[in-house]
Design an enzyme around this catalytic site. Structure first.
Site, PDB file in Angstrom:
ATOM      1  N   GLU A 304      27.023  65.660  56.761  1.00 57.68           N
ATOM      2  CA  GLU A 304      26.019  66.713  56.918  1.00 57.68           C
ATOM      3  C   GLU A 304      24.861  66.480  55.934  1.00 57.68           C
ATOM      4  O   GLU A 304      25.120  66.225  54.768  1.00 57.68           O
ATOM      5  CB  GLU A 304      26.606  68.100  56.673  1.00 57.68           C
ATOM      6  N   GLY A 438      29.151  70.537  46.418  1.00 53.53           N
ATOM      7  CA  GLY A 438      30.341  71.234  45.928  1.00 53.53           C
ATOM      8  C   GLY A 438      31.512  70.937  46.829  1.00 53.53           C
ATOM      9  O   GLY A 438      32.624  70.661  46.382  1.00 53.53           O
ATOM     10  N   ALA A 439      31.256  70.981  48.152  1.00 58.56           N
ATOM     11  CA  ALA A 439      32.306  70.732  49.135  1.00 58.56           C
ATOM     12  C   ALA A 439      31.680  70.593  50.513  1.00 58.56           C
ATOM     13  O   ALA A 439      30.508  70.924  50.703  1.00 58.56           O
ATOM     14  CB  ALA A 439      33.306  71.881  49.139  1.00 58.56           C
ATOM     15  N   MET A 440      32.463  70.079  51.461  1.00 59.67           N
ATOM     16  CA  MET A 440      31.957  69.912  52.827  1.00 59.67           C
ATOM     17  C   MET A 440      33.052  70.285  53.814  1.00 59.67           C
ATOM     18  O   MET A 440      34.180  69.810  53.728  1.00 59.67           O
ATOM     19  CB  MET A 440      31.507  68.452  53.020  1.00 59.67           C
ATOM     20  N   HIS A 473      34.570  79.658  50.998  1.00 59.96           N
ATOM     21  CA  HIS A 473      33.348  79.319  51.730  1.00 59.96           C
ATOM     22  C   HIS A 473      33.655  78.280  52.815  1.00 59.96           C
ATOM     23  O   HIS A 473      33.283  78.447  53.981  1.00 59.96           O
ATOM     24  CB  HIS A 473      32.319  78.766  50.728  1.00 59.96           C
ATOM     25  N   GLU A 474      34.352  77.224  52.426  1.00 61.74           N
ATOM     26  CA  GLU A 474      34.602  76.134  53.383  1.00 61.74           C
ATOM     27  C   GLU A 474      35.557  76.573  54.489  1.00 61.74           C
ATOM     28  O   GLU A 474      35.420  76.160  55.641  1.00 61.74           O
ATOM     29  CB  GLU A 474      35.143  74.892  52.666  1.00 61.74           C
ATOM     30  N   HIS A 477      33.764  78.397  57.140  1.00 69.89           N
ATOM     31  CA  HIS A 477      33.036  77.486  58.023  1.00 69.89           C
ATOM     32  C   HIS A 477      33.882  77.004  59.203  1.00 69.89           C
ATOM     33  O   HIS A 477      33.329  76.564  60.215  1.00 69.89           O
ATOM     34  CB  HIS A 477      32.582  76.246  57.260  1.00 69.89           C
ATOM     35  N   GLU A 496      25.506  78.844  57.011  1.00 71.15           N
ATOM     36  CA  GLU A 496      25.622  78.966  55.565  1.00 71.15           C
ATOM     37  C   GLU A 496      25.530  80.407  55.051  1.00 71.15           C
ATOM     38  O   GLU A 496      26.224  80.764  54.119  1.00 71.15           O
ATOM     39  CB  GLU A 496      24.560  78.089  54.883  1.00 71.15           C
TER      40      GLU A 496
HETATM   41 ZN   LIG Z   1      28.522  75.872  53.507  1.00 73.98          ZN
END
Ligand SMILES: [Zn+2]
Length: 1034
Positions: A304, A438-440, A473-474, A477, A496
């Site tokens: 991404e 931070g993360a995906m 958060h992830e 998603h 987001e």
């Molecule tokens: Zn995100």
């Protein structure tokens, strides 16, 4: 994705990159019109019939649409025209606007359905069209093209300018967005990475469906050396084809002499070779040292937003969803991971194996594909029907337990909350040693920076809060983004903003002891800082170039997005209405792509109260225009007058904005101010409005608990009444309300609406304050003023401000202990107070920190420094003789969260030699990981000694920086903000302008550059206005 590498990072603003391919400058650009339309509160209702479609000869190509791409299917008209970023043809016509600021001629009837019934209307329509055409023709400097209208005259058609491929042939496509004529159905992907040579080969077989007759297939590819290509129609033989490449647009194409017919299926198979990337995106290599100091290598992906094309040729836009069947070869001693569970392993030789993963059961956007070749150790458990695992390098195995526990609780919560079970059989959370973001949220294979996933059992609750929020958060998603995906990056906020909103909501429910609401309040307030600038952008905004896509990953998409969702939820009457609306949205669009309007429509459809206004109407005012309102309030007796205007921080007094918002203004008063039942709501849609109170009140506080995204000015009398109330008993307001008052008055001071004397009057009450958020907010604001004075060489005034701050908070500082404490909120308070006190060289603070560091070093690390105090202790050590000792600790630290705090300490040094050393080290990546560069620069800039070094450093090393971090990326945004936001003089302004304008396509058009310039001008203005009164007051 969580692009932010830590939760206290200041989330920088955004600049728009205008790097344009000169080829497009020649073209009349319909999308430019769409861009302009962003300044309208709602997008114009553009009828698909109005879109000019012309065959090959036309210059009036719609960017992203090719010839043959609009046929007679109405559905196609809709989807294609939606590529313009306009939410026309909404399923609900509720918020269509009648007046379009421009009209397009409609000579082609490819999309229209002529009807005799409407003959009269048609005649009228034609008359209007002809009139409009004449007006447009005669307009000086035509709106449609930089080269003038006559070129568009249909009597003088001209060929579109197609680019030239690398082999010299004409490339059949000139747009950045792919044509809609071909859709991928499934990818069969084989990868053979070689971790010795850091290269890989691959084969991608893409099954496609021809939607419209076409003579070419265009897709994305970057730095892939295609060695063989074959093409096969469903019933035909595979034949070799030539692949053309046009590098500036990152596209490849295959041309056909015969048209491919709509309705056909076909397969394109591409063999290729490439190097593993040395940056942080695409299929990249990473390494770490094990306990014995041996170098270990691995390969992982980060796609991404636009990097899947660097690992395999693909239709790399979020709306081209498809299935994936992935197989990866590996050497003995390595393991592989991908989105789906492993189906089988076959042996290719004694030491080489091929792992094949199950075919995805869901259609997936390319940016969510992921694979890893490494040697990681997992922990796992079953949660409902999902095998949940956390992976890390073997040395950090014992730091995975907390993430597994938090993730299992959060997965349960989301499964119930959304009423849609997580759709895959497994979910892996993997800590990658080199990871920029931070993360995906890759579907089924979420990747993290080690500090975002790994915590020790002894870690403080504050450190666990970081991990829990990134995981939350992830996981959110997996529904918002993965199951339902924005159609294009202009609506990134749908991914987001929602994931950010859900991360706070879920943690409040599942892990309430983490006091996450403090953090949520803080990020809402910080989001306003960037959005107040003229360089900000609408939540949903037009993007085209790769740099513009990168720039969307900013606080507007994330925090403002989350803030307006909170505001909406807080203004709805029913507790469950918001949740019902999002469940409806997720169910209705499961597996599909959406636009912002789809979300509002879903929420409107479940609206329980008939008296309420249309949600689309309200929310469009928040997503389609930049900035937020300033509400000015005054009351006389029982009558309250409210007016709204754009809260626009600009140094240019001529910049005016006529934006209006549909604001659910909440309010409380002295008769009832704490309980949620006290809150009343008044909807302010127009410039001003009045409301009646049940009786006379002593004071009013608007924006109850700061759930609304607006700032309030109470006028001189109103502020004085609130100051009096707080001085009498500050507990008459919730801590969120007190925080909101402190934030708002500083913001108004920056706007020039209140004097620093008024700020001072409000702050007086703070010597009694004990709650965390009002104090941390005041500290943040006062520290900003202190740094500005410091950098402006106002040492005497700085010293007076220091005395002022210590007089406000001195007794609180003195009351803090240096032992372990449980409460997250108290840890936050203590960390903020002691870091400020030690930075201001408060003696007892320094003494205590030094003593703790000494016993820590002497104990050889067995005495633990409480997690929330590590930073202050390391900072003090770094700024004394202990810097070399600290460097030694850094080299040997294995626990990432602590290591990062040591690094921050090292970067806080005031010694020029050490500053230069750490900046250079960060860039070379030998001792300090390059991924930490934004953190290092930010920390160096905060100190007096370092900020000019850092400014010189980024100027000298700009090219190397943008090689590591793409132009427009969050890392670059942060670096620009850190190095420039403390300047407040004309000389520095000139330097900043001159440097960035010299960059040209290497970043001069970024939105963060406009932001930097504007911020310096505002700093300068604030100083000019307030220096005198500061001298008098302090
Ligand atoms: Zn995100």
């Amino acid at each position: 994705m969580d692009p932010f590498d830590s939760h206290n990072s200041e989330r920088v603003n955004l600049p728009r990159n205008m790097i344009e391919n000169s080829m497009f400058e020649e073209e009349p650009d319909v999308v430019d019109l769409a861009k302009d339309s962003a300044s309208f509160p709602t997008f114009p209702a553009l009828d698909p019939d109005d879109i000019v479609y012309e065959p090959r000869s036309s210059r009036l190509l719609v960017r992203g649409l090719g010839e043959n791409d609009l046929d007679d299917e109405e559905e196609d008209c809709e989807s294609s025209a939606r590529l313009l970023g306009m939410s026309f043809m909404n399923r609900s016509s509720a918020h269509r606007t009648a007046g379009s600021p421009y009209t397009r001629q409609s000579p082609s009837s490819s999309c229209s359905r002529p009807s005799t019934r409407t003959m009269v209307v048609c005649v009228l329509f034609l008359v209007i069209v002809v009139s409009m055409s004449m007006v447009l023709y005669l307009l000086p400097g035509c709106t449609f093209t930089k080269t003038g209208c006559p070129k568009q005259n249909k009597t003088t058609p001209s060929e579109p300018v197609y680019p030239i491929s690398t082999n010299g042939e004409v490339f059949p496509w000139a747009q950045l967005r792919l044509p809609q004529s071909v859709r991928p159905l499934g990818y069969n992907l084989t990868l053979n990475p070689d971790l010795d040579t850091m290269t890989f080969t691959g084969r991608t077989a893409i099954t496609m469906f021809i939607r419209h007759n076409t003579k070419h297939i265009v897709l994305h590819s970057v730095n892939l050396n295609i060695t063989k290509a074959t093409f096969k129609l469903s019933d035909g033989e595979a034949t070799a084809v030539t692949v053309l490449e046009y590098k500036p647009n990152q596209q490849i194409a295959v041309k056909f002499t015969e048209e491919l017919k709509a309705g056909q299926k076909c397969v394109l198979t591409l063999d290729y070779a490439a190097e593993l990337s040395h940056t942080y995106d695409g299929f990249y290599n990473s390494s770490y040292s094990d306990k014995e100091g041996n170098k270990k290598v691995l390969a992982a992906t980060q796609f991404e937003p636009l990097s899947a094309r660097k690992a395999f040729p693909c239709f790399d836009e979020p709306s081209f969803k498809a299935t994936f069947l992935i197989q990866i070869s590996r050497k003995e001693g390595y393991m592989t991971l991908s989105n789906m569970p492993k189906a089988k392993t076959t042996s290719l030789s004694n030491i080489l194996f091929m792992d094949e993963f199950e075919k995805t059961t869901v259609n997936m956007s390319t940016y969510l594909v992921a694979f890893i070749v490494a040697n990681f150790t997992p922990v796992n458990k079953m949660v409902s029907n999902t095998l949940l695992s956390v992976y890390a390098v073997p040395e950090k195995y014992e730091h995975t337990a907390y993430a597994l526990d938090a993730a299992s609780k959060l997965l349960d919560f989301y499964n119930n909350f959304f009423e849609i079970p997580y759709p895959l059989k497994k979910l892996d959370l993997v800590a990658i040693p080199d990871f920029l973001a931070g993360a995906m949220e890759n579907w089924g294979l979420i990747t993290f920076r080690e500090t975002s996933l790994l915590v020790g059992s002894q870690s403080s609750a504050l450190e666990k809060q970081v991990v829990a929020s990134v995981v939350a958060h992830e996981l959110a998603h997996q529904w918002f983004g993965n199951l339902v995906t924005m159609n294009w990056w202009n609506d990134l906020w749908l991914n987001e903003g929602f994931a950010t909103y859900m991360q706070y909501t879920s943690i409040q429910h599942v892990l309430p002891h983490l006091d996450i609401e403090n953090l949520f309040l803080d990020v809402r307030l910080r989001a306003m800082e960037k959005d107040a600038l003229n360089s900000s952008h609408a939540v949903s905004t037009e993007v085209n170039t790769p740099e513009q896509v990168e720039e969307m990953f900013d606080s507007v998409s994330y925090e403002k997005g989350a803030s307006i969702l909170l505001m909406l939820n807080a203004s709805l009457p029913g507790e469950q209405q918001f949740r019902k609306g999002i469940i409806q949205y997720l169910k209705q669009f499961s597996g599909l792509n959406t636009y912002t309007s789809d979300l509002w429509n879903s929420l409107t459809q479940v609206e329980l109260s008939t008296q309420l206004q249309n949600i689309s109407e309200m929310m469009n005012s928040w997503t389609s225009q930049k900035g937020f309102p300033l509400v000015t309030v005054s009351h006389k007796g029982d009558e309250v007058t409210l007016t709204q205007e754009h809260f626009l921080l600009t140094s240019d007094n001529n910049t005016r904005s006529s934006s209006l918002w549909n604001i659910p203004v909440s309010y409380i008063n002295d008769t009832c101010s704490l309980a949620p039942e006290c809150r009343q709501i008044f909807t302010l849609k127009t410039k001003s409005g009045t409301l009646k109170l049940p009786g006379n009140v002593t004071w009013l506080k608007m924006n109850y608990k700061n759930t609304g995204f607006y700032i309030v000015d109470y006028g001189k009398d109103g502020w004085a009444e609130l100051c009096d109330a707080l001085t009498d008993d500050y507990k008459v307001l919730t801590s969120e309300d007190r925080t909101s008052l402190i934030h708002n008055i500083f913001a108004l001071s920056r706007l020039g609406r209140v004097t620093f004397q008024q700020v001072h009057l409000l702050l007086k009450y703070l010597s009694n304050e004990t709650e965390t958020t009002p104090i941390t907010e005041a500290l943040l604001q006062l520290n900003t003023v202190y740094r500005l004075l410091d950098k402006r060489h106002e040492p005497e005034l700085g010293a007076r401000l220091k005395v002022y701050m210590l007089s406000l908070f001195g007794s609180l500082v003195g009351n803090q202990t240096w032992d372990e404490i449980e409460s997250v909120s108290k840890q936050e308070l203590r960390a903020a107070l002691l870091e400020t006190a030690c930075r201001l060289k408060e003696e007892s603070c320094i003494k205590q920190a030094k003593a703790i560091f000494k016993s820590y070093v002497e104990s050889n690390g067995t005495v633990r420094i409480p997690g929330d105090l590590q930073q202050v202790v390391f900072n003090v050590a770094a700024q004394s003789d202990d810097w070399p000792t600290l460097l030694n600790l850094y080299a040997n630290a294995s626990y990432d969260s602590e290591k990062r705090k040591i690094l921050k300490g090292l970067a806080s040094t005031q010694d020029p030699h050490q500053i230069v050393w750490i900046l250079k080290e960060g860039l070379s990546g030998h001792i300090v990981q390059t991924q930490e560069m934004p953190l290092v620069i930010d920390t160096v800039c905060k100190g007096f000694a370092g900020y000019l070094f850092a400014w010189d450093f980024i100027q000298e090393n700009w090219d190397q920086l943008i090689e590591k971090f793409p132009v427009g990326s969050f890392a670059i945004q942060r670096i620009i903000k850190s190095t420039t936001s403390q300047f407040s003089t004309k000389a520095h302004l000139a330097q900043v302008q001159s440097f960035f304008s010299s960059l040209k396509e290497r970043g001069s058009s970024m939105r963060s550059v406009q932001e930097a310039v504007e911020t310096i001008k505002l700093n300068q203005r604030w100083m000019d206005t307030n220096l005198a009164s500061l001298r008098k007051l302090l």
